[in-house]
Design a protein around this motif. Sequence first.
Motif, PDB file in Angstrom:
ATOM      1  N   MET A  56       0.818  -1.216   0.000  1.00 55.45           N
ATOM      2  CA  MET A  56       0.000   0.000   0.000  1.00 55.45           C
ATOM      3  C   MET A  56       0.853   1.268   0.000  1.00 55.45           C
ATOM      4  N   MET A  57       2.176   1.119   0.198  1.00 52.57           N
ATOM      5  CA  MET A  57       3.079   2.262   0.251  1.00 52.57           C
ATOM      6  C   MET A  57       3.583   2.645  -1.144  1.00 52.57           C
ATOM      7  N   GLY A  58       4.237   3.804  -1.216  1.00 50.00           N
ATOM      8  CA  GLY A  58       4.867   4.220  -2.454  1.00 50.00           C
ATOM      9  C   GLY A  58       6.124   3.412  -2.725  1.00 50.00           C
ATOM     10  N   ALA A  59       6.658   3.536  -3.919  1.00 52.66           N
ATOM     11  CA  ALA A  59       7.808   2.729  -4.331  1.00 52.66           C
ATOM     12  C   ALA A  59       9.020   2.946  -3.439  1.00 52.66           C
ATOM     13  N   GLY A  60       9.303   4.192  -3.057  1.00 50.15           N
ATOM     14  CA  GLY A  60      10.468   4.470  -2.227  1.00 50.15           C
ATOM     15  C   GLY A  60      10.363   3.835  -0.860  1.00 50.15           C
ATOM     16  N   ALA A  61       9.200   3.954  -0.219  1.00 50.80           N
ATOM     17  CA  ALA A  61       9.011   3.371   1.107  1.00 50.80           C
ATOM     18  C   ALA A  61       9.038   1.852   1.044  1.00 50.80           C
ATOM     19  N   ARG A  62       8.460   1.275  -0.015  1.00 51.77           N
ATOM     20  CA  ARG A  62       8.480  -0.186  -0.166  1.00 51.77           C
ATOM     21  C   ARG A  62       9.908  -0.694  -0.300  1.00 51.77           C
ATOM     22  N   THR A  63      10.701   0.015  -1.069  1.00 50.93           N
ATOM     23  CA  THR A  63      12.100  -0.378  -1.223  1.00 50.93           C
ATOM     24  C   THR A  63      12.827  -0.311   0.114  1.00 50.93           C
ATOM     25  N   TYR A  64      12.536   0.716   0.885  1.00 48.44           N
ATOM     26  CA  TYR A  64      13.184   0.868   2.193  1.00 48.44           C
ATOM     27  C   TYR A  64      12.777  -0.292   3.114  1.00 48.44           C
ATOM     28  N   VAL A  65      11.505  -0.666   3.084  1.00 48.77           N
ATOM     29  CA  VAL A  65      11.040  -1.793   3.899  1.00 48.77           C
ATOM     30  C   VAL A  65      11.767  -3.071   3.490  1.00 48.77           C
ATOM     31  N   ARG A  70      14.673  -3.453   2.102  1.00 51.40           N
ATOM     32  CA  ARG A  70      16.076  -3.422   2.533  1.00 51.40           C
ATOM     33  C   ARG A  70      16.193  -3.699   4.029  1.00 51.40           C
ATOM     34  N   ALA A  71      15.236  -3.188   4.813  1.00 45.19           N
ATOM     35  CA  ALA A  71      15.252  -3.447   6.255  1.00 45.19           C
ATOM     36  C   ALA A  71      15.024  -4.931   6.535  1.00 45.19           C
ATOM     37  N   LEU A  72      14.107  -5.557   5.808  1.00 49.63           N
ATOM     38  CA  LEU A  72      13.868  -6.987   5.973  1.00 49.63           C
ATOM     39  C   LEU A  72      15.116  -7.781   5.616  1.00 49.63           C
ATOM     40  N   ASP A  73      15.768  -7.409   4.549  1.00 44.87           N
ATOM     41  CA  ASP A  73      17.007  -8.092   4.140  1.00 44.87           C
ATOM     42  C   ASP A  73      18.096  -7.907   5.191  1.00 44.87           C
ATOM     43  N   ARG A  74      18.227  -6.675   5.688  1.00 46.38           N
ATOM     44  CA  ARG A  74      19.263  -6.379   6.681  1.00 46.38           C
ATOM     45  C   ARG A  74      19.082  -7.207   7.954  1.00 46.38           C
ATOM     46  N   LEU A  75      17.834  -7.454   8.319  1.00 47.50           N
ATOM     47  CA  LEU A  75      17.537  -8.204   9.540  1.00 47.50           C
ATOM     48  C   LEU A  75      17.454  -9.711   9.294  1.00 47.50           C
ATOM     49  N   GLY A  76      17.680 -10.120   8.056  1.00 48.81           N
ATOM     50  CA  GLY A  76      17.704 -11.542   7.749  1.00 48.81           C
ATOM     51  C   GLY A  76      16.337 -12.178   7.602  1.00 48.81           C
ATOM     52  N   VAL A  77      15.306 -11.382   7.363  1.00 52.38           N
ATOM     53  CA  VAL A  77      13.954 -11.915   7.189  1.00 52.38           C
ATOM     54  C   VAL A  77      13.787 -12.401   5.751  1.00 52.38           C
ATOM     55  N   ARG A 133       1.528   9.468  -1.022  1.00 55.31           N
ATOM     56  CA  ARG A 133       2.154  10.642  -1.638  1.00 55.31           C
ATOM     57  C   ARG A 133       3.609  10.295  -1.954  1.00 55.31           C
ATOM     58  N   ARG A 134       4.312  11.202  -2.549  1.00 59.17           N
ATOM     59  CA  ARG A 134       5.723  10.953  -2.847  1.00 59.17           C
ATOM     60  C   ARG A 134       6.578  10.990  -1.588  1.00 59.17           C
ATOM     61  N   ALA A 135       6.168  11.775  -0.603  1.00 62.48           N
ATOM     62  CA  ALA A 135       7.001  11.999   0.583  1.00 62.48           C
ATOM     63  C   ALA A 135       6.944  10.823   1.555  1.00 62.48           C
ATOM     64  N   TYR A 136       8.097  10.470   2.113  1.00 61.90           N
ATOM     65  CA  TYR A 136       8.171   9.495   3.189  1.00 61.90           C
ATOM     66  C   TYR A 136       9.380   9.826   4.056  1.00 61.90           C
ATOM     67  N   LEU A 137       9.333   9.341   5.303  1.00 62.14           N
ATOM     68  CA  LEU A 137      10.365   9.639   6.297  1.00 62.14           C
ATOM     69  C   LEU A 137      10.997   8.334   6.755  1.00 62.14           C
ATOM     70  N   THR A 138      12.315   8.331   6.988  1.00 58.00           N
ATOM     71  CA  THR A 138      12.994   7.103   7.399  1.00 58.00           C
ATOM     72  C   THR A 138      13.985   7.391   8.532  1.00 58.00           C
TER      73      THR A 138
END
Length: 398
Positions: A190-199, A201-208, A350-355
């Motif tokens: 349900m998120m935008g492309a940038g936020a989905r990519t960030y999610v 990467r976080a899953l990969d970083r944590l080994g999920v 929207r285009r904006a997201y915070l990380t």
Amino acid sequence: MNATNARPDSHRVVVLGAGYTGMYTALRLAHRTRGGGVRITLVNPSGRFVERLRSHRIAAGQELAHHKIRDLLAGTGITFVEGAATAIDPAARRVTVDGTAPLDYDTLVYALGSAADTGAVPGADAHAFTLDSPDSAGRFAARTTELAASGGAVTVCGGGLTGIEAATEIAESRPGLRVALISSDEPGGMMGAGARTYVRRALDRLGVTVESGSRVAKVLPGAVELADGRTVRSDACLWTAGVTVPPLAADAGFATDARGRIVVDAALRSVSHPEVLAIGDAAAVRMAWGEIHGACQSGVPTAQQAADTIVRLLRGKPVRPFRFGYVHQPVSLGRRDAVIQFTRADDTPRRAYLTGRAAVAYKELVSGSPLVVYRLSRRMNVSANFFKGGRATRRPAL
């Protein structure tokens, strides 16, 4: 509820459910009718107020503050009844509650919320844990503690925000586990492309490990079977895919939708029984832009609307339509990371997201805000509906 016949000196309001919505309705109504003789009774199966926004942390073995409902109600004049509502008689305007005498009402606020839909897939009800209560989340945490020492495998079913939060929290807190997130769609779809990519990467970083694109067909004692025939090892399964609502409203004869939620008018009154107001996950609420989905972000504003509607009716004033628009999709990614997707009123991204750290602080502020609002509401009127949707909600729902 008939405004012309209402008697504020004896009006009985029963609120079913002391979650985020029911608690706020009761507190706001108590303050706004203070000294007016309105009798408010809040009913809940447990004496503990559950911060559902933080339940994934309990599942990861973390201790959360224990908030007693009676403490939150102290000094308000609200009567608290600990018990489960088992039946509603709308003709007699009476609620049956386990272990207590029946409760009569002039106005009923239906705020029973929702629970994980473990009946949708075979085996989920027997072999999966849920986040529905601190006890169920705690049992899952105890099981993962056992598994962590032996390198066990855990599955989280559901790639929505709750599933993402649970998977990342568990992986970070239990590094000895193998964690898999199973989703029919891309996690955070349900998120935008940038936020989905960030999610991702976080899953990969944590080994999920992410298993997406195939729905769950069956939950087995030691595995999850996918619709494409593959199986994923699962020594413990956490179910976050889909929700269901209690059958109480449909059983009582209220007008409900296909999911069992009470169908309401623009002021959140039941279209079949206007003396009943339905809020949060238990209500089918439509805005001009579409239907509201279950979330604390939308639920607490419905609670404010319900309290204010009751006050206006008691004072013989016309009711006002409910207006609401979404602002954000906040998701934690363990204790040290998060992403906030900002949205339009209809919850599209929207285009904006915070990380990063700023997003962590933002998410903690959001998660802790209901309790702050409750405590302030005992002394003053505090608005919890900061964004009413702008132009998107100025026209009536279709």
